[in-house]
Design a protein around this motif. Structure first.
Motif, PDB file in Angstrom:
ATOM      1  N   CYS A  93      88.774 -55.470 -70.679  1.00 27.00           N
ATOM      2  CA  CYS A  93      87.822 -55.800 -71.748  1.00 27.00           C
ATOM      3  C   CYS A  93      86.419 -56.043 -71.211  1.00 27.00           C
ATOM      4  CB  CYS A  93      88.326 -57.004 -72.541  1.00 27.00           C
ATOM      5  SG  CYS A  93      89.802 -56.610 -73.514  1.00 27.00           S
ATOM      6  N   GLN A 149      84.717 -53.671 -77.948  1.00 28.25           N
ATOM      7  CA  GLN A 149      85.758 -54.711 -77.939  1.00 28.25           C
ATOM      8  C   GLN A 149      86.188 -55.025 -79.377  1.00 28.25           C
ATOM      9  OE1 GLN A 149      84.730 -58.205 -75.660  1.00 28.25           O
ATOM     10  NE2 GLN A 149      83.987 -56.985 -73.944  1.00 28.25           N
ATOM     11  N   THR A 174      88.205 -52.217 -80.830  1.00 28.82           N
ATOM     12  CA  THR A 174      89.535 -52.225 -80.241  1.00 28.82           C
ATOM     13  C   THR A 174      90.466 -53.155 -81.009  1.00 28.82           C
ATOM     14  OG1 THR A 174      88.655 -51.741 -78.068  1.00 28.82           O
ATOM     15  CG2 THR A 174      90.779 -52.819 -78.125  1.00 28.82           C
ATOM     16  N   CYS A 200      90.216 -59.075 -77.657  1.00 30.32           N
ATOM     17  CA  CYS A 200      90.290 -57.780 -76.993  1.00 30.32           C
ATOM     18  C   CYS A 200      91.512 -57.701 -76.079  1.00 30.32           C
ATOM     19  CB  CYS A 200      89.005 -57.542 -76.193  1.00 30.32           C
ATOM     20  SG  CYS A 200      88.956 -55.966 -75.303  1.00 30.32           S
TER      21      CYS A 200
END
Length: 172
Positions: free
Chosen positions: A78, A86, A89, A104
């Motif tokens: 991350c 992040q 994600t 993350c």
């Protein structure tokens, strides 16, 4: 890589990279930025803000990203992502989990578990092209079939390259 989680069913994540770069300059040449406004090499030194803007540095970020992802060091993974990536994600990983990830690292863990279910061999991936233009870079990684290739987008944050996105691509 996490954006790739959303399409892992057909692509799986791209991983550990080694390979040839088709440019004439070496990856570790600090003047090799392929930027129209590259810094004068005679004025560059190790303290220069652009001193890490090399193809080699871009390659190393992608390789580190993949290595940390597949080794389970999600905090390190991350740290190699832009803040926006992040967040993306986390959102992408929500589709693959009963319990939405809180951060993350949790999203990466979900992605790694999903990727392992496909039997992907990260050592088969090969970086074949790196392009740098200003504060942006792309890194193309080819994967063996049935996995699609991955195009990583990197952003220069003033001191290092960070992964800003990755997309599955088909290279003919």
């Amino acid at each position: 890589m996490i954006r790739t989680i959303a399409v892992l069913a057909t692509t799986c994540l791209a991983l550990t990279s080694c390979g040839d770069d088709s440019s004439n300059k070496s990856d570790d040449d600090p003047t090799n930025t392929e930027s129209s406004g590259a810094t004068d090499p005679g004025k560059m030194d190790s303290d220069s803000a652009n001193s890490g803007k090399t193809k080699r540095a871009a390659r190393e970020v992608v390789e580190s990203y993949e290595e940390t992802f597949y080794s389970g060091d999600f905090t390190a993974t991350c740290a190699l992502l832009t803040p926006a990536y992040q967040k993306a994600t986390i959102k992408d990983a929500e589709e693959f989990s009963d319990k939405p990830p809180e951060d993350c690292e949790a999203a990466m863990k979900i992605g790694a578990e999903f990727a392992k279910s496909f039997g992907y061999d990260p050592t088969s991936a090969k970086i074949t092209e790196i392009k740098i233009k200003g504060d942006r870079a792309t890194v193309l990684e080819l994967n063996e079939e049935p996995f699609e290739d991955t195009l990583y987008s990197l952003t220069w944050d003033g001191s290092q390259w960070l992964v800003a996105d990755d997309k599955s691509v088909t290279i003919n």
